[in-house]
Design a protein around this motif. Structure first.
Motif, PDB file in Angstrom:
ATOM      1  N   GLY A   3       0.829  -1.202   0.000  1.00 54.29           N
ATOM      2  CA  GLY A   3       0.000   0.000   0.000  1.00 54.29           C
ATOM      3  C   GLY A   3       0.862   1.250   0.000  1.00 54.29           C
ATOM      4  N   ILE A   4       0.567   2.183  -0.895  1.00 48.84           N
ATOM      5  CA  ILE A   4       1.426   3.351  -1.110  1.00 48.84           C
ATOM      6  C   ILE A   4       0.678   4.658  -0.889  1.00 48.84           C
ATOM      7  CG2 ILE A   4       2.780   4.604  -2.853  1.00 48.84           C
ATOM      8  CD1 ILE A   4       3.222   1.830  -4.211  1.00 48.84           C
ATOM      9  N   LEU A   5       1.342   5.599  -0.203  1.00 49.15           N
ATOM     10  CA  LEU A   5       0.888   6.980  -0.119  1.00 49.15           C
ATOM     11  C   LEU A   5       1.716   7.767  -1.125  1.00 49.15           C
ATOM     12  CD1 LEU A   5      -0.441   9.544   1.061  1.00 49.15           C
ATOM     13  CD2 LEU A   5       1.216   9.445   2.937  1.00 49.15           C
ATOM     14  N   LEU A   6       1.051   8.376  -2.103  1.00 53.27           N
ATOM     15  CA  LEU A   6       1.721   9.099  -3.185  1.00 53.27           C
ATOM     16  C   LEU A   6       1.604  10.602  -2.946  1.00 53.27           C
ATOM     17  CD1 LEU A   6       3.151   8.821  -5.963  1.00 53.27           C
ATOM     18  CD2 LEU A   6       0.868   8.799  -7.009  1.00 53.27           C
ATOM     19  N   VAL A   7       2.752  11.278  -2.851  1.00 52.40           N
ATOM     20  CA  VAL A   7       2.760  12.706  -2.511  1.00 52.40           C
ATOM     21  C   VAL A   7       3.411  13.521  -3.630  1.00 52.40           C
ATOM     22  CG1 VAL A   7       3.320  14.411  -0.746  1.00 52.40           C
ATOM     23  CG2 VAL A   7       3.068  11.997  -0.101  1.00 52.40           C
ATOM     24  N   ASP A   8       2.604  14.343  -4.296  1.00 49.02           N
ATOM     25  CA  ASP A   8       3.099  15.231  -5.351  1.00 49.02           C
ATOM     26  C   ASP A   8       2.077  16.343  -5.502  1.00 49.02           C
ATOM     27  OD1 ASP A   8       5.243  14.823  -7.977  1.00 49.02           O
ATOM     28  OD2 ASP A   8       3.633  16.297  -8.183  1.00 49.02           O
ATOM     29  N   ASP A   9       2.543  17.570  -5.720  1.00 51.26           N
ATOM     30  CA  ASP A   9       1.599  18.688  -5.780  1.00 51.26           C
ATOM     31  C   ASP A   9       0.916  18.842  -7.130  1.00 51.26           C
ATOM     32  OD1 ASP A   9       4.085  19.481  -6.824  1.00 51.26           O
ATOM     33  OD2 ASP A   9       3.698  21.591  -6.431  1.00 51.26           O
ATOM     34  N   HIS A  10       1.272  18.030  -8.110  1.00 58.06           N
ATOM     35  CA  HIS A  10       0.639  18.093  -9.430  1.00 58.06           C
ATOM     36  C   HIS A  10      -0.294  16.897  -9.619  1.00 58.06           C
ATOM     37  CE1 HIS A  10       4.319  20.589 -10.043  1.00 58.06           C
ATOM     38  NE2 HIS A  10       3.430  21.363 -10.652  1.00 58.06           N
ATOM     39  N   ALA A  11      -1.590  17.175  -9.740  1.00 58.32           N
ATOM     40  CA  ALA A  11      -2.589  16.105  -9.869  1.00 58.32           C
ATOM     41  C   ALA A  11      -2.350  15.244 -11.104  1.00 58.32           C
ATOM     42  CB  ALA A  11      -3.993  16.707  -9.921  1.00 58.32           C
ATOM     43  N   GLN A  28      -0.326  -0.876  -4.881  1.00 57.79           N
ATOM     44  CA  GLN A  28      -1.603  -0.164  -4.889  1.00 57.79           C
ATOM     45  C   GLN A  28      -1.465   1.187  -4.197  1.00 57.79           C
ATOM     46  OE1 GLN A  28      -4.783  -2.060  -2.738  1.00 57.79           O
ATOM     47  NE2 GLN A  28      -6.365  -0.750  -3.633  1.00 57.79           N
ATOM     48  N   VAL A  29      -1.844   2.251  -4.893  1.00 55.10           N
ATOM     49  CA  VAL A  29      -1.888   3.576  -4.276  1.00 55.10           C
ATOM     50  C   VAL A  29      -3.172   3.658  -3.461  1.00 55.10           C
ATOM     51  CG1 VAL A  29      -2.017   6.066  -4.669  1.00 55.10           C
ATOM     52  CG2 VAL A  29      -0.534   4.658  -6.105  1.00 55.10           C
ATOM     53  N   VAL A  30      -3.025   3.712  -2.149  1.00 52.33           N
ATOM     54  CA  VAL A  30      -4.202   3.719  -1.268  1.00 52.33           C
ATOM     55  C   VAL A  30      -4.532   5.115  -0.742  1.00 52.33           C
ATOM     56  CG1 VAL A  30      -3.900   1.320  -0.574  1.00 52.33           C
ATOM     57  CG2 VAL A  30      -2.781   3.113   0.746  1.00 52.33           C
ATOM     58  N   ALA A  31      -3.595   6.061  -0.914  1.00 49.70           N
ATOM     59  CA  ALA A  31      -3.828   7.437  -0.471  1.00 49.70           C
ATOM     60  C   ALA A  31      -2.940   8.377  -1.271  1.00 49.70           C
ATOM     61  CB  ALA A  31      -3.557   7.586   1.021  1.00 49.70           C
ATOM     62  N   GLU A  32      -3.397   9.634  -1.425  1.00 53.10           N
ATOM     63  CA  GLU A  32      -2.630  10.655  -2.135  1.00 53.10           C
ATOM     64  C   GLU A  32      -2.650  11.949  -1.341  1.00 53.10           C
ATOM     65  OE1 GLU A  32      -3.635  11.231  -6.262  1.00 53.10           O
ATOM     66  OE2 GLU A  32      -4.315   9.149  -6.482  1.00 53.10           O
ATOM     67  N   ALA A  33      -1.642  12.774  -1.593  1.00 49.82           N
ATOM     68  CA  ALA A  33      -1.589  14.087  -0.950  1.00 49.82           C
ATOM     69  C   ALA A  33      -0.890  15.062  -1.878  1.00 49.82           C
ATOM     70  CB  ALA A  33      -0.855  14.003   0.390  1.00 49.82           C
ATOM     71  N   ALA A  39      -0.040  15.064   3.586  1.00 51.89           N
ATOM     72  CA  ALA A  39       0.585  13.743   3.613  1.00 51.89           C
ATOM     73  C   ALA A  39       0.808  13.277   5.048  1.00 51.89           C
ATOM     74  CB  ALA A  39       1.917  13.789   2.866  1.00 51.89           C
ATOM     75  N   TYR A  40       1.284  14.185   5.886  1.00 55.68           N
ATOM     76  CA  TYR A  40       1.527  13.845   7.291  1.00 55.68           C
ATOM     77  C   TYR A  40       0.225  13.450   7.970  1.00 55.68           C
ATOM     78  CZ  TYR A  40       3.267  14.186  12.095  1.00 55.68           C
ATOM     79  OH  TYR A  40       3.599  13.913  13.403  1.00 55.68           O
ATOM     80  N   ARG A  41      -0.854  14.219   7.723  1.00 51.25           N
ATOM     81  CA  ARG A  41      -2.158  13.901   8.326  1.00 51.25           C
ATOM     82  C   ARG A  41      -2.658  12.531   7.875  1.00 51.25           C
ATOM     83  NH1 ARG A  41      -3.346  19.320   7.089  1.00 51.25           N
ATOM     84  NH2 ARG A  41      -4.517  18.682   5.238  1.00 51.25           N
ATOM     85  N   ARG A  42      -2.553  12.281   6.582  1.00 50.73           N
ATOM     86  CA  ARG A  42      -3.049  11.005   6.055  1.00 50.73           C
ATOM     87  C   ARG A  42      -2.258   9.820   6.614  1.00 50.73           C
ATOM     88  NH1 ARG A  42      -6.729  10.955   2.128  1.00 50.73           N
ATOM     89  NH2 ARG A  42      -7.264  12.906   1.069  1.00 50.73           N
ATOM     90  N   TYR A  43      -0.940   9.989   6.700  1.00 50.13           N
ATOM     91  CA  TYR A  43      -0.111   8.896   7.215  1.00 50.13           C
ATOM     92  C   TYR A  43      -0.377   8.670   8.699  1.00 50.13           C
ATOM     93  CZ  TYR A  43       3.925   5.830   7.781  1.00 50.13           C
ATOM     94  OH  TYR A  43       4.728   4.742   8.037  1.00 50.13           O
TER      95      TYR A  43
END
Length: 216
Positions: A3-11, A28-33, A39-43
């Motif tokens: 499970g991956i959290l993907l962080v980038d400011d460009h949608a 699998q990307v399970v969250a984005e920020a 990103a910190y909040r989601r993690y």
């Protein structure tokens, strides 16, 4: 499944990499920020197996995010995926606690390999960065800049980009006094007497390019 959290400011960028990762049966990307704070909040709400983050983010950078996530969870597995090909950025990312650093100019296969290596707890660098770091160490380039801590490196970048002491303090969750103290230490370590000299060195060493300085 990783499970991956993907962080980038460009949608659009996130959508492209999400599609690439989705083609892999074990990823699998399970969250984005879109920024470090989100990103910190989601993690914090739901830790993922792995975090893939850019360095250049609105507010706090990816370097600060890496450090904060590692403080939150000591074994957080983080891969930095950045346009910066300067080995100093990779060195600071690893120092902050990232396990891997891959440039966005790398082939897709290199990113996928790095994701699996980092998930396994192994350190990994893209080929271009590994070569650049080796050459840098052979030549002992920029020893003064390499002496900066992760926080000092981050404050240097924010200062030369024109951010105020107050805004830097807010984005890094520290006091204005701490920013001022770091500012003094940075100039002393770099051997410069003014902010103009500090900015000139930052551009010369490609810590900040002219497009970033102009807000581009």
């Amino acid at each position: 499944m990783i499970g991956i959290l993907l962080v980038d400011d460009h949608a659009v960028v996130r959508a492209g990499y999400r599609a690439l990762l989705a083609k892999q049966a074990d990823l699998q990307v399970v969250a984005e920020a879109a920024d470090a704070a989100e990103a910190y909040r989601r993690y914090r709400q739901q830790p993922t197996d792995l975090v893939i983050t850019d360095i250049s983010l609105p507010g706090s950078s990816g370097l600060e995010l890496v450090a904060r996530l590692r403080q939150l969870q000591a074994d957080a597995r983080i891969l930095v995926f950045s346009m910066h090909q300067n080995p100093l950025f990779a060195e600071q990312a690893l120092r902050a606690g990232a396990l891997g650093y891959v440039t966005k100019s790398s082939p897709p296969e290199e990113l996928l390999r790095a994701v699996r290596e980092v998930d396994a707890g192994r350190r990994v660098l893209s080929a271009d960065i590994a070569q650049a770091m080796a050459l840098e160490k052979l030549g002992d380039g920029n020893p003064a800049l390499r002496s900066l801590t992760v926080r000092e490196f981050e404050i240097l970048r924010l200062l030369v980009a024109g951010n105020s002491v107050e805004s830097i303090a807010a984005s890094l969750h520290i006091s204005p006094k701490t920013v001022c103290n770091c500012h003094y230490l940075i100039k002393r370590k770099l051997g410069v007497g003014s902010d103009i000299e500090m900015t000139r060195l930052a551009i010369q060493w490609q810590v900040l390019d002219l497009a970033e300085l102009a807000g581009g």
